[in-house]
Design a protein around this motif. Structure first.
Motif, PDB file in Angstrom:
ATOM      1  N   VAL A 117     -84.862 -20.876  56.132  1.00 60.68           N
ATOM      2  CA  VAL A 117     -83.890 -20.061  56.855  1.00 60.68           C
ATOM      3  C   VAL A 117     -84.550 -18.811  57.424  1.00 60.68           C
ATOM      4  N   GLU A 118     -85.394 -18.157  56.609  1.00 63.38           N
ATOM      5  CA  GLU A 118     -86.057 -16.937  57.087  1.00 63.38           C
ATOM      6  C   GLU A 118     -86.999 -17.236  58.247  1.00 63.38           C
ATOM      7  N   ASP A 119     -87.700 -18.364  58.189  1.00 60.80           N
ATOM      8  CA  ASP A 119     -88.560 -18.752  59.310  1.00 60.80           C
ATOM      9  C   ASP A 119     -87.732 -19.006  60.559  1.00 60.80           C
ATOM     10  N   LEU A 120     -86.604 -19.677  60.392  1.00 57.62           N
ATOM     11  CA  LEU A 120     -85.755 -19.970  61.537  1.00 57.62           C
ATOM     12  C   LEU A 120     -85.241 -18.677  62.181  1.00 57.62           C
ATOM     13  N   LYS A 121     -84.925 -17.688  61.357  1.00 59.02           N
ATOM     14  CA  LYS A 121     -84.507 -16.385  61.904  1.00 59.02           C
ATOM     15  C   LYS A 121     -85.621 -15.774  62.756  1.00 59.02           C
ATOM     16  N   ILE A 122     -86.863 -15.907  62.283  1.00 58.83           N
ATOM     17  CA  ILE A 122     -88.001 -15.385  63.042  1.00 58.83           C
ATOM     18  C   ILE A 122     -88.093 -16.067  64.401  1.00 58.83           C
TER      19      ILE A 122
END
Length: 351
Positions: free
Chosen positions: A101-106
């Motif tokens: 999820v955090e990568d997708l936000k990036i």
């Protein structure tokens, strides 16, 4: 399989693994160094992180160091995973969804700013084998619409599709809040097939985390986003331990001073302690609260899922602290300033 049999071996292993964590004196030694290179060399020569950090080509490159520490975290995760199967394996793997999820936000932020995704090719390298989509699948997206289109068939498509044409500020707000909710719903659902003892252990830790995340969210929503109470309520997370929906609703209708006064009467009063800047240290306080929670749970040594949970979180917080120490030196913070941003409270550390 009963819990005593399931966890006796893994708990013994985790106690040994945790004994290799950094000591307070390691933190102090790192903060006394005069360059990031010296700090990394210390970690290589004196800590359990030495083997992975030997692969770093440029010691001053903090991002490269962080990637290697992430690799270490994943290797420890995989050691734990070998002890579990079926529903327990599914539950533990759901932890890694947060990193996805955090990568997708990036990626969403980058495309919304008109940047290329090529620069993020090394993000979370070691965890990608657990991801529900591959970087190769989305790396050629040039716009946010293209990224969303490439995510068709994944759990993320329906979550972010409705907000694709919002302006940047609202887009990031709505997408990030909905991605976070998806993560918490997923990990909560994944825990439901474990034994009752393990579900109870999970619910205790999960509920504690949800409570302080809701406190942080409502505080920031009241102070910075100027949101209506109804919208604040809509984005609070369910499954809290001590703050139920009624409590959260009341908090959402308060002004900021009423909010702080009410939270100061709860077990989470440190979240609004005004001895130090609340705005600056709220995020650190969230992590510090959970660090102390998991430290206590690890010390109790119960034969349930609480020890693997605690170990994985404590290791993650230690890695966060290492990166904070490196960045503090890079940006010229003093020893005493750097201490304030650490998750772990170092004892006997004045010099």
């Amino acid at each position: 399989m009963g819990n005593e049999r399931r966890f006796s071996a893994i708990n013994t292993k985790l106690r040994v693994m945790r004994s290799r964590f950094l000591k307070d004196e390691d933190y102090i030694a790192l903060m006394k160094k005069e360059s990031v290179t010296e700090q990394v060399k210390y970690l290589i020569s004196n800590t359990v992180y030495g083997k992975v950090l030997e692969d770093v080509e440029e010691y001053e490159d903090i991002q490269a160091v962080e990637l290697e520490l992430e690799k270490f975290h994943t290797l420890q995760f995989e050691k734990i995973l070998k002890y579990f199967s079926d529903d327990y394996e599914k539950y533990l793997k759901s932890f890694l969804l947060r990193h996805e999820v955090e990568d997708l936000k990036i990626y969403i932020r980058a495309l919304a700013r008109g940047e290329s995704l090529e620069k993020y090719s090394n993000t979370s390298v070691t965890r990608k084998k657990y991801y529900s989509f591959s970087y190769d699948q989305i790396k050629n997206a040039k716009t946010l619409d293209e990224l969303i289109d490439k995510l068709k068939g994944t759990r993320y498509y329906d979550v972010i599709y409705p907000y694709r044409h919002e302006d940047y500020g609202k887009l990031m707000f709505y997408m990030e809040m909905n991605l976070d909710r998806l993560y918490f719903d997923t990990i909560h659902d994944s825990a439901q097939e474990m034994s009752k003892a393990d579900r109870d252990a999970f619910e205790d830790a999960f509920g504690e985390n949800i409570d302080i995340l809701n406190i942080e969210w409502i505080y920031r929503g009241l102070k910075f986003y100027n949101l209506l109470p109804e919208e604040l309520i809509n984005y609070t997370l369910p499954y809290g331990k001590h703050l139920d929906f009624k409590d959260l609703k009341e908090l959402c209708y308060m002004d900021i001073e009423e909010f702080k006064k009410n939270i100061s009467k709860t077990k989470y009063k440190e979240m609004v302690n005004e001895d130090k800047d609340i705005d600056l240290f709220m995020g650190v306080r969230v992590q510090r609260h959970m660090y102390n929670y998991f430290k206590s749970k690890f010390g109790q040594g119960k034969l349930d899922i609480s020890i693997p949970n605690a170990y994985l979180h404590l290791l993650e917080y230690e890695i966060k602290d290492i990166i904070s120490i490196l960045e503090a030196l890079k940006y010229g913070l003093s020893y005493y300033e750097a201490k304030e941003y650490l998750v772990r409270d170092i004892e006997g550390s004045d010099y």
